[in-house]
Design an enzyme around this catalytic site. Sequence first.
Site, PDB file in Angstrom:
ATOM      1  N   GLU A  86       0.813  -1.220   0.000  1.00  0.00           N
ATOM      2  CA  GLU A  86       0.000   0.000   0.000  1.00  0.00           C
ATOM      3  C   GLU A  86       0.846   1.268   0.000  1.00  0.00           C
ATOM      4  O   GLU A  86       0.420   2.298  -0.541  1.00  0.00           O
ATOM      5  CB  GLU A  86      -0.957   0.008   1.203  1.00  0.00           C
ATOM      6  CG  GLU A  86      -2.079  -0.996   1.132  1.00  0.00           C
ATOM      7  CD  GLU A  86      -1.722  -2.358   1.713  1.00  0.00           C
ATOM      8  OE1 GLU A  86      -2.610  -3.233   1.779  1.00  0.00           O
ATOM      9  OE2 GLU A  86      -0.538  -2.541   2.119  1.00  0.00           O
ATOM     10  N   PHE A 148     -11.698  -7.186  13.815  1.00  0.00           N
ATOM     11  CA  PHE A 148     -10.584  -7.614  12.971  1.00  0.00           C
ATOM     12  C   PHE A 148     -10.270  -6.546  11.919  1.00  0.00           C
ATOM     13  O   PHE A 148     -11.158  -6.042  11.238  1.00  0.00           O
ATOM     14  CB  PHE A 148     -10.949  -8.941  12.276  1.00  0.00           C
ATOM     15  CG  PHE A 148      -9.889  -9.432  11.331  1.00  0.00           C
ATOM     16  CD1 PHE A 148      -8.647  -9.853  11.797  1.00  0.00           C
ATOM     17  CD2 PHE A 148     -10.125  -9.483   9.966  1.00  0.00           C
ATOM     18  CE1 PHE A 148      -7.673 -10.310  10.933  1.00  0.00           C
ATOM     19  CE2 PHE A 148      -9.153  -9.942   9.090  1.00  0.00           C
ATOM     20  CZ  PHE A 148      -7.912 -10.351   9.569  1.00  0.00           C
ATOM     21  N   GLN A 149      -9.018  -6.195  11.829  1.00  0.00           N
ATOM     22  CA  GLN A 149      -8.524  -5.185  10.882  1.00  0.00           C
ATOM     23  C   GLN A 149      -9.268  -3.857  11.010  1.00  0.00           C
ATOM     24  O   GLN A 149      -9.520  -3.173  10.027  1.00  0.00           O
ATOM     25  CB  GLN A 149      -8.595  -5.717   9.446  1.00  0.00           C
ATOM     26  CG  GLN A 149      -7.572  -6.812   9.173  1.00  0.00           C
ATOM     27  CD  GLN A 149      -7.413  -7.158   7.715  1.00  0.00           C
ATOM     28  OE1 GLN A 149      -8.317  -6.947   6.904  1.00  0.00           O
ATOM     29  NE2 GLN A 149      -6.260  -7.706   7.362  1.00  0.00           N
ATOM     30  N   LYS A 198     -17.644  -1.231   5.276  1.00  0.00           N
ATOM     31  CA  LYS A 198     -17.990  -2.279   4.319  1.00  0.00           C
ATOM     32  C   LYS A 198     -19.493  -2.344   4.073  1.00  0.00           C
ATOM     33  O   LYS A 198     -19.941  -2.472   2.926  1.00  0.00           O
ATOM     34  CB  LYS A 198     -17.476  -3.627   4.823  1.00  0.00           C
ATOM     35  CG  LYS A 198     -17.744  -4.783   3.865  1.00  0.00           C
ATOM     36  CD  LYS A 198     -17.118  -6.076   4.366  1.00  0.00           C
ATOM     37  CE  LYS A 198     -17.318  -7.208   3.355  1.00  0.00           C
ATOM     38  NZ  LYS A 198     -16.667  -8.466   3.807  1.00  0.00           N
ATOM     39  N   MET A 514      24.059   9.402   3.060  1.00  0.00           N
ATOM     40  CA  MET A 514      23.948  10.678   3.754  1.00  0.00           C
ATOM     41  C   MET A 514      24.220  10.513   5.246  1.00  0.00           C
ATOM     42  O   MET A 514      24.843  11.378   5.877  1.00  0.00           O
ATOM     43  CB  MET A 514      22.569  11.303   3.530  1.00  0.00           C
ATOM     44  CG  MET A 514      22.468  12.744   4.009  1.00  0.00           C
ATOM     45  SD  MET A 514      23.586  13.875   3.135  1.00  0.00           S
ATOM     46  CE  MET A 514      22.573  14.307   1.719  1.00  0.00           C
TER      47      MET A 514
END
Length: 617
Positions: A86, A148-149, A198, A514
Amino acid sequence: MTSATSRPSSRAGHPPAAREARPGSRPKPAPPVGTPVRVTGAQSLVRSLEAVGVEVVFGIPGGTILPAYDPLLDSTKVRHVLVRHEQGAGHAATGYAQATGKVGVCMATSGPGATNLVTPLADANMDSVPVVAITGQQSRALIGTDAFQEADICGITMPITKHNFLVTDPADIPAAIAEAFHLASTGRPGPVLVDIPKDVLQELTSFTWPPEMRLPGYRPTLRPHGKQVREAARLMTSSRRPVLYVGGGVIKARASEELKQLAELTGIPVVTTLMARGAFPDSHGQHLGMPGMHGTVAAVAAMQRADLLVALGARFDDRVTGQLGSFAPDATIVHADIDPAEISKNRKADVPIVGDCREIINELIAAVRVEVEGAGEPELDAWWTQIEAWRDTYPAGYDWPTDGSLSPQYVIERIGELVGPDALYTAGVGQHQMWAAQFISYEKPGTWINSGGLGTMGFAVPAAMGAKFAFPDKQVWAIDGDGCFQMTNQELATCAIEGAPIKVAVINNGNLGMVRQWQNLFYSGRYSSTDLGTHAHRIPDFVLLAESMGCAGLRCDSKDDVDDIIKKAMDINDRPVVIDFVVGADAQVWPMVAAGTGNDEIMAARGIRPLFEDDEV
């Protein structure tokens, strides 16, 4: 609540327009604009994305966003690109947006899918990039139960988005999408998140377009105040040491042509920040280069000795100003920005101008012409004499490694020379980013895409992917470091499968360059946890890694082979190309203003400092 699958007339949740007509039946005419149509929330979402002109969405499906992926399959207008992470989706959306000026779009499921977008959203927020992120959320009844999630992505991203929405009624989806795109792309651009549970995606609703947008209090100021513009014009024509300090806001406003007119009208020297590279042609005689921590000596010195700074779409970032209290001590400040919150935030503005940069510059041109007619051309000969002395004394350059290894600056310089100014260049963050900003000539806006404010390692490859989807016929080069490349190179698989043949130049110095430079300068050469093993052990082998993901893998460690390898990469256009440029381990970025010090302490190289106190202007 009625689920989409319980209606026998909406086969598999597909919109009626996607069905095949029965033999002998007449196709039904499309309903007129504004006529309500019964659809699921997911169908409403996809139709809304089509209506606002979305061309491509970068994302990964998952449980809560899955209802949206079914109607997305039927869309003939919106292409979905299945990324491998993602974070890659978010940076690809940013790359697409920076290249085009349009809104970039990414999509993720709830919980970890959404939280993986946090870094690219923060990145887009810092650099004022128009991005819309669409995330799934747990069903309404489960919100707040640690389901969940489940994650409160609106709460998490509140500080790093321009605005965000939690849509709890499917009827509100069209308005939320329309408002999100309007907010992302107007005023000071930025990221907007739309979180949709959802069950909201599954529920039946009516779709009508265009929706009524309700954004009370959101009225960006576009036209500047005439009095302030006239005062700025008076200062520009009467000052003796002026500088046009140009930030990324000029590119966002698409005001590069107007900037060139203003600069040539006044004869004032121009500096362009890291986010403004390409806003003013590098080849133009009035361009002093990039200011700040790793800017040119001429640009840094001119700002320090200026009696007037005209800041256009810039925010007086610490990387430009150095120690704020000693920055440009004698300068009167004209600060023009579309975001009033930026005016006087870091440095008090003597003449504040709020408005769109294009509008402001156009009005400045008209006002300056009036001033010139009345008072004559500004007297800048002495100022330009001093600037040319700085340019001559401290030209841009680099030394070849004494051990005979390949110079990273040379590699990047040759890429710029051979590929040319019409290509798009992205970069990760670190030494290679600064060298890409210093040694490639940028002549056009939108050709330099990088992570400025947040400094996000791993930005280059997914951003290049997004830019390539925006401009498939242009060459897109990602200048990356071996550290950055290992963070997001999985998106090469996306590029190979989805047909985005980007070129990746990995500047492989074997370490976190760096960080190593700072350890060399400020930690007595104690190199703690910076050796990546890409030199000593060739782990990973970037050529084999590239080939395993369907790309062409090339390697170069000799100056004599650089041009041939670059040309070979340019000739491969049926798949992505990765070049492992094995360069010296100890090259450093110069000039440099150490963090916490003032710009007067700029180091042109180790131990060598310009003596600005000897200047006479």
